[in-house]
Design an enzyme around this catalytic site. Structure first.
Site: not given
Length: 429
Positions: A99-100, A108-112, A140, A429
């Site tokens: 996750v990155g 800009r809302g990418v992770l959400t 998280y 992992f």
């Protein structure tokens, strides 16, 4: 509109206003560019050997990317794990990984969008749990992940500590080639998985991870070593340790160190013999183990516990994707009969009251939605923290994160959710 389509719409809308951004499942041919972006996001430059292993283990159909035009700018993946839960069941769990987001595309809302889309897919697959290790734990919690396991690191002054070797002569120690011994070690690992919550059943290919030993990552240590602890009568493998050593010399003589990768054993005598061996290697002063359970028997085996310089670190974060199924799938250390009021803004299908009932540790549990008055109220994040039995609901309540609504309910729930052995994640992992 169904909950799944609503969630997918929410993931898409979180990228609204950024017309060039699109979220979709990875294609196998895109892996290198996708992973390059993740390495930039993490500030890493992994060895070719480690990169090749992660590529081989990637489940492409479970890997998501956000693209700005034809350039990947963010990603998230998942592995199809089975994880031990209290009682010994191996529950399907999405192992969230990779996750990155590139620094140019943060906030800009990418992770959400990635988290929304991924949890929706996990729900559709029928996996009641999602788990991860966090490079930045603060991120998280807002997606419902709660810290459920810790890991213990120790640095031991070898000359000041001893572990007594077993005196019955049952255990025979033997050095072995790590790769040649791997099948037997993996069989023993598989036998141990149900005994401790948080352990992961190895998927095909994952047996390569504990053997990964790129020369560029050794930091002056020897190649990986493996010592087996066998029953002297019939040769049955009872335990093993993987480690490496590094020699150094000073004015006072040798002062090397031992880096312990793992120590696993099915019998106390084997564990004692392995630690006695590791703490008695010639030409070394220090033994370092970075990932032990917080209740590891080594704490009680050593002659002087003060010489174990220890450090606790966060390890596994747990997210209940389907509350009812997750709570039904584990056992409980004591009888429990109460109503939990769960708040879950990110996965609203979990929000509501759940009647949890179990007669004791050997009995199956029931958990169903209810309209009955609640006994405890808590966010899904705290339920994830307590799920594997290593975090006390009473401790969470003392921090103001769990509310007792019926006197006595907190003590009942804390006793039931606990477990005799601490949960532990054996590898990242």
């Amino acid at each position: 509109m169904t909950q799944s389509s609503e969630a997918r719409s929410s993931a898409a809308s979180s990228l609204a206003g950024h017309d060039a951004l699109s979220l979709r499942t990875l294609k196998a041919a895109e892996w290198d560019a996708w992973y390059d972006a993740l390495e930039v996001a993490f500030g890493e430059d992994e060895s070719p050997e480690r990169r090749a292993l992660w590529q081989a283990l990637t489940e492409v159909d479970r890997s998501l990317g956000v693209w700005d035009g034809d350039m990947p700018v963010g990603g998230a993946g998942a592995y199809s794990f089975r994880m031990a839960v209290p009682g010994g069941a191996l529950l399907p769990a999405a192992g969230v990984t990779m996750v990155g987001v590139l620094p140019t595309h943060r906030r800009r809302g990418v992770l959400t969008a990635l988290m929304r889309h991924q949890l929706d897919e996990v729900h559709e697959r029928g996996e009641s749990l999602a788990v991860l290790t966090a490079s930045e734990p603060a991120i998280y919690g807002r997606y419902g992940y709660g810290l459920a396991t810790w890991k213990l690191g120790v640095t031991v002054e070898r000359s000041r500590v001893r572990v007594e070797r077993p005196e019955d002569g049952r255990i025979r120690l033997r050095l072995a080639d790590p790769a040649a011994a791997s099948p037997a070690c993996e069989r023993l690992y598989g036998e141990l998985v149900p005994r401790r919550p948080g352990m992961l059943a190895r998927l095909p290919g994952w047996e390569r991870l504990p053997l990964l030993d790129p020369p560029s990552e050794r930091e002056g240590h020897t190649p990986l070593q493996c010592v087996l602890a066998e029953d002297g009568a019939d040769g049955t493998l009872l335990g093993f340790a993987r480690y490496s050593t590094r020699m150094s010399w000073g004015h006072a003589g040798p002062s090397g160190d031992v880096r312990v990768r793992e120590v696993l054993a099915s019998a106390p005598e084997a564990r004692s013999a392995l630690w006695a061996y590791l703490l008695d290697l010639d030409l070394t002063d220090t033994v370092v183990a970075a990932n032990l359970p917080v209740d590891d028997p080594l704490l009680h085996l050593v002659s002087d516990p003060r010489r174990l310089r220890s450090q606790l670190s966060d390890a596994l974060f747990v997210r209940l994707v389907e509350v009812g199924d997750a709570l039904r799938s584990r056992h409980y250390a004591a009888p429990v009969d109460l109503v939990l009021e769960v708040a879950d803004e990110f996965c609203p299908w979990n929000t509501g009251r759940w009647h949890l009932h179990a007669a004791g540790p050997e009995k199956p549990a029931a958990c169903e939605p209810t309209e009955a008055p609640a006994d405890l109220a808590l966010p899904v994040r705290e339920l994830g923290s307590a799920y594997l039995g290593g975090v006390s609901l009473a401790a969470l309540a003392a921090a103001g994160l769990v509310r007792e609504l019926r006197p006595g309910a907190l003590a009942e729930a804390s006793a039931a959710f606990g477990w005799p052995v601490a949960p532990w994640l054996p590898h990242n992992f």
